[in-house]
Each structure stands twice: as C-alpha cells, then as structure tokens.
Design a protein around this motif. Structure first.
Motif, PDB file in Angstrom:
ATOM      1  N   ASP A  29     -28.732 -25.503  15.554  1.00  0.00           N
ATOM      2  CA  ASP A  29     -29.358 -26.273  14.491  1.00  0.00           C
ATOM      3  C   ASP A  29     -30.295 -25.385  13.684  1.00  0.00           C
ATOM      4  OD1 ASP A  29     -28.213 -28.765  15.016  1.00  0.00           O
ATOM      5  OD2 ASP A  29     -29.648 -29.171  16.610  1.00  0.00           O
ATOM      6  N   ASP A  30     -30.286 -25.551  12.385  1.00  0.00           N
ATOM      7  CA  ASP A  30     -31.173 -24.811  11.506  1.00  0.00           C
ATOM      8  C   ASP A  30     -32.144 -25.792  10.860  1.00  0.00           C
ATOM      9  OD1 ASP A  30     -32.442 -23.099   9.793  1.00  0.00           O
ATOM     10  OD2 ASP A  30     -30.730 -22.826   8.455  1.00  0.00           O
ATOM     11  N   PRO A  31     -33.382 -25.834  11.337  1.00  0.00           N
ATOM     12  CA  PRO A  31     -34.335 -26.798  10.793  1.00  0.00           C
ATOM     13  C   PRO A  31     -34.556 -26.658   9.285  1.00  0.00           C
ATOM     14  CG  PRO A  31     -35.244 -25.720  12.728  1.00  0.00           C
ATOM     15  CD  PRO A  31     -33.957 -25.033  12.392  1.00  0.00           C
ATOM     16  N   GLN A  32     -34.438 -25.445   8.762  1.00  0.00           N
ATOM     17  CA  GLN A  32     -34.672 -25.229   7.335  1.00  0.00           C
ATOM     18  C   GLN A  32     -33.607 -25.912   6.474  1.00  0.00           C
ATOM     19  OE1 GLN A  32     -37.518 -23.926   6.683  1.00  0.00           O
ATOM     20  NE2 GLN A  32     -37.922 -23.156   8.715  1.00  0.00           N
ATOM     21  N   ASN A  57     -44.193 -18.913  24.122  1.00  0.00           N
ATOM     22  CA  ASN A  57     -44.979 -18.097  23.201  1.00  0.00           C
ATOM     23  C   ASN A  57     -44.679 -18.477  21.758  1.00  0.00           C
ATOM     24  OD1 ASN A  57     -42.736 -16.585  22.259  1.00  0.00           O
ATOM     25  ND2 ASN A  57     -42.915 -15.199  23.995  1.00  0.00           N
ATOM     26  N   LEU A  58     -45.498 -17.982  20.864  1.00  0.00           N
ATOM     27  CA  LEU A  58     -45.414 -18.316  19.453  1.00  0.00           C
ATOM     28  C   LEU A  58     -44.064 -17.938  18.859  1.00  0.00           C
ATOM     29  CD1 LEU A  58     -46.772 -19.278  16.823  1.00  0.00           C
ATOM     30  CD2 LEU A  58     -47.734 -16.990  16.597  1.00  0.00           C
ATOM     31  N   GLU A  63     -38.956 -19.170  16.283  1.00  0.00           N
ATOM     32  CA  GLU A  63     -37.510 -18.923  16.243  1.00  0.00           C
ATOM     33  C   GLU A  63     -36.738 -20.232  16.313  1.00  0.00           C
ATOM     34  OE1 GLU A  63     -34.348 -17.041  19.299  1.00  0.00           O
ATOM     35  OE2 GLU A  63     -36.037 -15.739  18.781  1.00  0.00           O
ATOM     36  N   TYR A  64     -37.208 -21.166  17.127  1.00  0.00           N
ATOM     37  CA  TYR A  64     -36.482 -22.418  17.313  1.00  0.00           C
ATOM     38  C   TYR A  64     -36.758 -23.428  16.203  1.00  0.00           C
ATOM     39  CZ  TYR A  64     -33.972 -25.973  19.876  1.00  0.00           C
ATOM     40  OH  TYR A  64     -33.046 -26.918  20.243  1.00  0.00           O
ATOM     41  N   LEU A  65     -38.025 -23.599  15.821  1.00  0.00           N
ATOM     42  CA  LEU A  65     -38.389 -24.620  14.843  1.00  0.00           C
ATOM     43  C   LEU A  65     -38.492 -24.103  13.413  1.00  0.00           C
ATOM     44  CD1 LEU A  65     -41.116 -26.684  16.750  1.00  0.00           C
ATOM     45  CD2 LEU A  65     -38.693 -27.210  16.455  1.00  0.00           C
ATOM     46  N   GLY A  66     -38.535 -22.807  13.242  1.00  0.00           N
ATOM     47  CA  GLY A  66     -38.663 -22.257  11.898  1.00  0.00           C
ATOM     48  C   GLY A  66     -40.115 -22.217  11.456  1.00  0.00           C
ATOM     49  N   SER A  67     -40.316 -22.069  10.169  1.00  0.00           N
ATOM     50  CA  SER A  67     -41.672 -21.966   9.623  1.00  0.00           C
ATOM     51  C   SER A  67     -42.437 -23.266   9.828  1.00  0.00           C
ATOM     52  CB  SER A  67     -41.615 -21.668   8.131  1.00  0.00           C
ATOM     53  OG  SER A  67     -40.983 -20.448   7.903  1.00  0.00           O
TER      54      SER A  67
END
Length: 127
Positions: A29-32, A57-58, A63-67
């Motif tokens: 999945d790409d949240p963006q 970690n941050l 990486e998973y949720l995007g910006s």
C-alpha cells in the motif's frame, strides 16, 4: 458443450484467485496515493498495531506511513525529541489538517516511546 463451458469457468475462477492472491501478497500500500478517507483508515490500523514490547523507530514509521501531516522536533541536551502526527479522524471539511484530527507519535532519539493524545503534551514538557 456444458463440460467445456464448466471447464472454462473453473479455469477462469482459478486464474482470478491466483491473481488476487498475488496482488494481496506482494502489493505494498502507498499512503501517498490513497484518497484521504483510505489514508486515515490505513494510518489508524497501523497505529493500533503498535506495541511497547516491539521497538519501533522513526524510519520504520516513515517508510510505512509516508510523510507525516504535522511534525515538531527539539533538542534537550543530547536527546532529540520529535512528535509526528498522522491524520486518523476527520472532524471538519476545511482543507486543513489540525492536531485534533491526528494521532501523535513521540520519538526520543528516533525510538517510539509514546503515541496517542498525550504524545504532544509529553513533547511540550521536554526542554
């Protein structure tokens, strides 16, 4: 004639099941690229799965949720405190994402230590 149609039907269902399984297994999945309603649900599901027992970690979160939708950071002596917010609930249709529409994740030196409504309060108490 009926046997031939039945075979094609079974073959078609088998190919469909195979393709669906491959997409579900390998598609990330790409949240963006999501519409805002799907992204909120995606963020909420990921944050609900977080656990104190499993260090996060941050970079893993980014990486998973995007910006993130909102970010605040500060340095207190040698410690770096950062709170990031991801939108998880819609409140007002004004085109602006506010903190009350988001869930905060608090990081100390890049490691997740707290998330939820108290994350920003804990961040403000530092330094």
């Amino acid at each position: 004639m009926f046997k031939k149609v039945f075979r094609y039907l079974i073959l078609g269902l088998g190919v469909y099941a195979l393709i669906a399984t491959l997409v579900i297994t390998f598609y990330k999945d790409d949240p963006q690229a999501m519409i805002w309603q799907d992204r909120e649900a995606f963020n909420k599901r990921y944050i609900a799965k977080l656990s104190i027992e499993t260090p996060t970690n941050l970079n893993t979160v980014l990486e998973y949720l995007g910006s993130p939708d909102l970010t605040f950071a500060k340095r207190d002596n040698k410690e770096v405190w950062q709170v990031i917010f991801y939108r998880t609930q819609h409140i007002k249709s004004d085109g602006i994402t506010t903190m009350d529409e988001c869930t905060g994740l608090l990081f100390k030196n890049g490691e997740l230590i707290l998330w939820g409504p108290s994350a920003f309060d804990a961040f403000e108490q530092r330094g």
